[in-house]
Write a protein that holds these residues in place. Structure first.
Motif, PDB file in Angstrom:
ATOM      1  N   ALA A 120       1.187  -2.527   5.902  1.00  0.00           N
ATOM      2  CA  ALA A 120      -0.115  -2.966   5.400  1.00  0.00           C
ATOM      3  C   ALA A 120       0.018  -3.377   3.949  1.00  0.00           C
ATOM      4  O   ALA A 120       0.648  -2.673   3.144  1.00  0.00           O
ATOM      5  CB  ALA A 120      -1.148  -1.848   5.541  1.00  0.00           C
ATOM      6  N   LEU A 121      -0.580  -4.522   3.588  1.00  0.00           N
ATOM      7  CA  LEU A 121      -0.602  -5.031   2.218  1.00  0.00           C
ATOM      8  C   LEU A 121      -2.048  -5.222   1.786  1.00  0.00           C
ATOM      9  O   LEU A 121      -2.894  -5.652   2.580  1.00  0.00           O
ATOM     10  CB  LEU A 121       0.138  -6.373   2.115  1.00  0.00           C
ATOM     11  CG  LEU A 121       1.627  -6.385   2.461  1.00  0.00           C
ATOM     12  CD1 LEU A 121       2.144  -7.820   2.427  1.00  0.00           C
ATOM     13  CD2 LEU A 121       2.418  -5.521   1.500  1.00  0.00           C
ATOM     14  N   TYR A 122      -2.335  -4.888   0.532  1.00  0.00           N
ATOM     15  CA  TYR A 122      -3.667  -5.172   0.004  1.00  0.00           C
ATOM     16  C   TYR A 122      -3.916  -6.673   0.010  1.00  0.00           C
ATOM     17  O   TYR A 122      -3.003  -7.474  -0.240  1.00  0.00           O
ATOM     18  CB  TYR A 122      -3.811  -4.635  -1.410  1.00  0.00           C
ATOM     19  CG  TYR A 122      -3.870  -3.114  -1.484  1.00  0.00           C
ATOM     20  CD1 TYR A 122      -4.913  -2.416  -0.889  1.00  0.00           C
ATOM     21  CD2 TYR A 122      -2.881  -2.396  -2.149  1.00  0.00           C
ATOM     22  CE1 TYR A 122      -4.963  -1.034  -0.950  1.00  0.00           C
ATOM     23  CE2 TYR A 122      -2.931  -1.015  -2.221  1.00  0.00           C
ATOM     24  CZ  TYR A 122      -3.967  -0.336  -1.617  1.00  0.00           C
ATOM     25  OH  TYR A 122      -4.024   1.027  -1.675  1.00  0.00           O
ATOM     26  N   THR A 123      -5.154  -7.073   0.255  1.00  0.00           N
ATOM     27  CA  THR A 123      -5.468  -8.504   0.332  1.00  0.00           C
ATOM     28  C   THR A 123      -5.546  -9.156  -1.039  1.00  0.00           C
ATOM     29  O   THR A 123      -5.345 -10.363  -1.173  1.00  0.00           O
ATOM     30  CB  THR A 123      -6.804  -8.707   1.065  1.00  0.00           C
ATOM     31  OG1 THR A 123      -7.819  -7.933   0.408  1.00  0.00           O
ATOM     32  CG2 THR A 123      -6.685  -8.270   2.514  1.00  0.00           C
ATOM     33  N   THR A 169       0.835  -1.193   0.000  1.00  0.00           N
ATOM     34  CA  THR A 169       0.000   0.000   0.000  1.00  0.00           C
ATOM     35  C   THR A 169       0.875   1.250   0.000  1.00  0.00           C
ATOM     36  O   THR A 169       2.012   1.220   0.488  1.00  0.00           O
ATOM     37  CB  THR A 169      -0.906   0.023   1.237  1.00  0.00           C
ATOM     38  OG1 THR A 169      -0.065  -0.018   2.405  1.00  0.00           O
ATOM     39  CG2 THR A 169      -1.836  -1.181   1.249  1.00  0.00           C
ATOM     40  N   PRO A 170       0.381   2.360  -0.548  1.00  0.00           N
ATOM     41  CA  PRO A 170       1.180   3.600  -0.542  1.00  0.00           C
ATOM     42  C   PRO A 170       1.468   4.048   0.892  1.00  0.00           C
ATOM     43  O   PRO A 170       0.570   4.108   1.732  1.00  0.00           O
ATOM     44  CB  PRO A 170       0.272   4.602  -1.272  1.00  0.00           C
ATOM     45  CG  PRO A 170      -0.692   3.760  -2.064  1.00  0.00           C
ATOM     46  CD  PRO A 170      -0.896   2.501  -1.259  1.00  0.00           C
ATOM     47  N   SER A 187      -9.243  -3.745   0.138  1.00  0.00           N
ATOM     48  CA  SER A 187      -9.035  -3.936   1.577  1.00  0.00           C
ATOM     49  C   SER A 187      -7.578  -4.278   1.827  1.00  0.00           C
ATOM     50  O   SER A 187      -6.872  -4.758   0.937  1.00  0.00           O
ATOM     51  CB  SER A 187      -9.948  -5.056   2.105  1.00  0.00           C
ATOM     52  OG  SER A 187      -9.650  -6.275   1.457  1.00  0.00           O
ATOM     53  N   ALA A 188      -7.129  -4.032   3.059  1.00  0.00           N
ATOM     54  CA  ALA A 188      -5.715  -4.233   3.392  1.00  0.00           C
ATOM     55  C   ALA A 188      -5.595  -5.072   4.651  1.00  0.00           C
ATOM     56  O   ALA A 188      -6.470  -5.066   5.529  1.00  0.00           O
ATOM     57  CB  ALA A 188      -5.018  -2.898   3.583  1.00  0.00           C
ATOM     58  N   HIS A 189      -4.490  -5.788   4.738  1.00  0.00           N
ATOM     59  CA  HIS A 189      -4.164  -6.598   5.916  1.00  0.00           C
ATOM     60  C   HIS A 189      -2.950  -5.979   6.591  1.00  0.00           C
ATOM     61  O   HIS A 189      -1.930  -5.731   5.946  1.00  0.00           O
ATOM     62  CB  HIS A 189      -3.863  -8.037   5.497  1.00  0.00           C
ATOM     63  CG  HIS A 189      -3.436  -8.906   6.640  1.00  0.00           C
ATOM     64  ND1 HIS A 189      -4.328  -9.422   7.552  1.00  0.00           N
ATOM     65  CD2 HIS A 189      -2.196  -9.340   7.016  1.00  0.00           C
ATOM     66  CE1 HIS A 189      -3.664 -10.148   8.433  1.00  0.00           C
ATOM     67  NE2 HIS A 189      -2.373 -10.108   8.134  1.00  0.00           N
ATOM     68  N   GLU A 200      -2.069  -8.346  12.499  1.00  0.00           N
ATOM     69  CA  GLU A 200      -1.448  -9.629  12.854  1.00  0.00           C
ATOM     70  C   GLU A 200      -0.153  -9.307  13.598  1.00  0.00           C
ATOM     71  O   GLU A 200       0.731  -8.640  13.047  1.00  0.00           O
ATOM     72  CB  GLU A 200      -1.173 -10.449  11.605  1.00  0.00           C
ATOM     73  CG  GLU A 200      -0.630 -11.834  11.898  1.00  0.00           C
ATOM     74  CD  GLU A 200      -0.395 -12.643  10.638  1.00  0.00           C
ATOM     75  OE1 GLU A 200      -0.158 -13.857  10.758  1.00  0.00           O
ATOM     76  OE2 GLU A 200      -0.450 -12.053   9.537  1.00  0.00           O
ATOM     77  N   PHE A 201      -0.039  -9.770  14.834  1.00  0.00           N
ATOM     78  CA  PHE A 201       1.087  -9.393  15.682  1.00  0.00           C
ATOM     79  C   PHE A 201       2.135 -10.511  15.737  1.00  0.00           C
ATOM     80  O   PHE A 201       1.798 -11.702  15.787  1.00  0.00           O
ATOM     81  CB  PHE A 201       0.611  -9.065  17.108  1.00  0.00           C
ATOM     82  CG  PHE A 201      -0.015  -7.712  17.227  1.00  0.00           C
ATOM     83  CD1 PHE A 201       0.736  -6.631  17.664  1.00  0.00           C
ATOM     84  CD2 PHE A 201      -1.353  -7.499  16.885  1.00  0.00           C
ATOM     85  CE1 PHE A 201       0.167  -5.365  17.776  1.00  0.00           C
ATOM     86  CE2 PHE A 201      -1.927  -6.252  16.991  1.00  0.00           C
ATOM     87  CZ  PHE A 201      -1.166  -5.170  17.434  1.00  0.00           C
TER      88      PHE A 201
END
Length: 631
Positions: free
Chosen positions: A607-610, A538-539, A616-618, A579-580
């Motif tokens: 954060a990465l796009y799903t 993600t940007p 949406s991002a994860h 996610e930790f």
């Protein structure tokens, strides 16, 4: 073969032979390693350019060497013009004679020089094909493996097909299952030097030079010198970075013996390095820096360029004309024509003499008594090879034992060693003995107390039958004098260096802290690779908090995904669903909020796009604590 090409190849080969010999004889063992690298490039440039550069007739360059070359390489003979006299009538050849002559000319259309050219081209073509096949295999390996891009522009290529780590330009190939953390730190430091200094250019250039001059043994020697010099440079850089010398050397030994290598890549263990070359690397690592008096050898090397210029100096009509101007009496000598070379219509190849048969001696019951040990740590007795290990043994001693084992078809493999704080005697060793085929494998792990030397131990392997044994507490009685002498050396050394041991212990504790910090920094950088290498990043989706950044957040009460309340870590609501990971182990935000500023070293959040729709991002948050064992 084209005459000009033959002349060029022979002159260039002569230059290569002179400069390669001068480099190996004068400066190979000097520790001005980067200067040595440039000299090898000068070697290549002089080899390729001196034979074709139109050098002037300088008075300070002697004519004798060029004259010798001119005798070996005479001018290309012109086709002789048939002499016709008026007194002899012309007689037309009969049709039958014409047919026979045509057949002879057809059969003799390829001269000896033509065949030499064909052989040269075929061998060079095969070597080029081999290089292309190796490059193709490297390309397939890269595209069939997992790749990561690091922040310093180096790509990591992971594959379980890789036997030994190596690099090619800015790509490092390795098998992650083959190295523990300490070994990987050494591999990473070693291969990064190769990648950042572009050693692959040197390797490819040496490979191409070898292909062009494949008939010249000095071209193969030059490639080996290039490989050695690059490894010397890399070893020195790795040790200067703080890597422990003994550990690094034994890791080199293990990697070199297991490597399967190509000639143009840079390997951790060294490309195609046999045991003698590995010993040379160890000696160079242990060698003290060269004194400035050694610079004189480099001036001698430059003088060899003058010798090469003398051999490649033009010695043709221009030189002869100048000599005639000064000494007219020599005009008649220079006007003499060389007799035309006789055209060879055919030649007969005689059968080569039969080589003498060599007797191969094998190790069996009739020859076992002839085995003689070349090291005091091995004896042959009762149809067995007996060996012993003492705390004073060096790398060369282990290598000598390994060579004795090879005589009887067995292996002696040192997997790990630890030395005392000032690297004088062994405090821990892990080794294995075995037979190459259908024999027993024996392992042992022997340790001493802190700063204490190991207790001598030994074992044996049967010359026949494939049996072996290791005893951690005893050894053959014939080694008693050797063991006693080595123990006495260690005791005297420890008694006379007690202050140095205390100082080394303090330095070791300091280095441990520095290495721990570098390890954390490496883990921190590694945790960002997944974000930067992902096409779904993600940007501005990554935030990295160093120790200084964490202290600023805590002192100023600022918020950026995280914040602190009374020095206790807190996670902003949006990022509690992340996610930790704590020390690379799965965790929860509740566990993360139990940590204080004093316990945290680094935090990475990204954060990465799903998916490719990017709707949406994860989110992921990775925390490294000062106590890496903290869950």
């Amino acid at each position: 073969m084209n005459y000009e090409l033959l002349s060029y190849l022979l002159k260039a080969s002569l230059v290569l032979a002179i400069l390669t010999t001068a480099y190996a004889w004068l400066v190979k063992r000097e520790t001005f390693l980067n200067v040595n690298r440039w000299l090898l490039w000068i070697n290549v440039a002089a080899t390729l350019l001196l034979p074709i550069i139109p050098l002037p007739d300088l008075e300070w360059v002697p004519d004798a060497p060029a004259q010798a070359v001119a005798v070996v390489l005479p001018l290309k003979p012109a086709n002789p013009v048939p002499k016709v006299t008026k007194s002899e009538p012309f007689i037309a050849p009969s049709p039958q004679a014409t047919t026979v002559s045509s057949a002879v000319l057809k059969d003799s259309s390829l001269s000896v020089w033509d065949w030499i050219g064909i052989v040269y081209g075929v061998v060079a073509g095969l070597l080029v094909l081999k290089l292309l096949i190796q490059l193709g295999a490297l390309w397939r390996l890269q595209h069939g493996s997992t790749q990561y891009e690091t922040e310093d522009g180096v790509y990591l290529i992971e594959s379980d097909k890789i036997a030994s780590p190596f690099s090619f330009f800015n790509r490092i190939f390795y098998n992650p299952t083959h190295h523990n953390d300490d070994e990987w730190a050494q591999v990473w430091a070693h291969e990064c030097v190769h990648a950042h200094q572009l050693h692959s250019i040197d390797m490819l250039t040496a490979e191409v030079l070898k292909i062009v001059f494949w008939f010249n043994p000095f071209a193969w020697w030059h490639q080996r010198l290039v490989q050695e010099t690059l490894e010397f440079i890399t070893d020195r850089a790795v040790l200067d970075s703080g890597i422990e010398k003994k550990s690094y050397q034994y890791h080199l030994l293990r990697t070199t013996l297991s490597a399967d290598k190509q000639t143009f890549t840079n390997h951790f263990g060294g490309p195609h390095f046999n045991k003698s070359l590995l010993k040379t690397r160890i000696e160079m690592m242990n060698k003290s820096k060269s004194k400035w008096m050694g610079v004189g050898k480099y001036f001698l090397f430059v003088a060899t360029l003058w010798v090469c210029a003398a051999f490649t100096k033009p010695y043709r009509a221009e030189i002869a004309a100048k000599i005639v101007e000064k000494v007219p009496e020599l005009k008649e000598v220079f006007e003499r024509q060389n007799p035309p070379l006789t055209q060879l219509n055919d030649f007969v190849l005689e059968a080569p003499p039969k080589p003498e048969k060599k007797t191969v001696v094998s190790v069996n019951s009739s020859s076992k008594d002839t085995l003689v040990s070349q090291t005091k740590y091995v004896i042959y007795k009762d149809n067995k090879l007996h060996w012993v290990v003492t705390p004073t043994m060096t790398f060369e001693d282990f290598l000598a034992i390994h060579e004795e084992f090879e005589k009887v078809g067995a292996t002696f493999y040192v997997k790990k060693t630890d030395y005392d704080p000032i690297s004088h005697y062994l405090s821990r060793i892990y080794l294995k003995t075995s037979f190459l085929k259908d024999g027993e494998d024996c392992y042992t792990n022997v340790s001493g107390a802190k700063q204490e030397p190991i207790t001598a131990f030994g074992g044996w392997v049967a010359i026949e039958g494939g049996r072996a044994e290791i005893d951690k507490t005893s050894f053959d009685s014939q080694f008693s004098s050797v063991v006693a002498a080595d123990k006495e050396k260690v005791d005297k050394w420890r008694a006379s260096h007690s202050k140095e041991y205390r100082k080394a212990e303090l330095e070791a504790e300091s280095r441990k802290g520095e290495l721990e910090l570098r390890n954390y920094e490496s883990q921190w950088r590694g945790s960002t690779n997944k974000f930067y290498s992902s096409p779904l990043k993600t940007p501005n989706g990554i935030a990295k908090f160093s120790p200084d950044a964490l202290q600023n957040l805590c002192q100023m009460g600022a918020r950026n995904r995280i914040y602190f309340e009374e020095r206790q870590l807190r996670i902003e609501n949006l990022y509690k669903s992340s996610e930790f990971f704590i020390n690379n182990q799965p965790s929860t935000f509740q566990q993360a909020e139990k940590l204080t500023i004093d316990e945290i070293r680094y935090i990475v959040s990204y954060a990465l796009y799903t998916d490719s729709t990017r709707k949406s991002a994860h989110r992921t948050m990775i925390i490294f604590t000062k106590d890496s064992n903290k869950p």
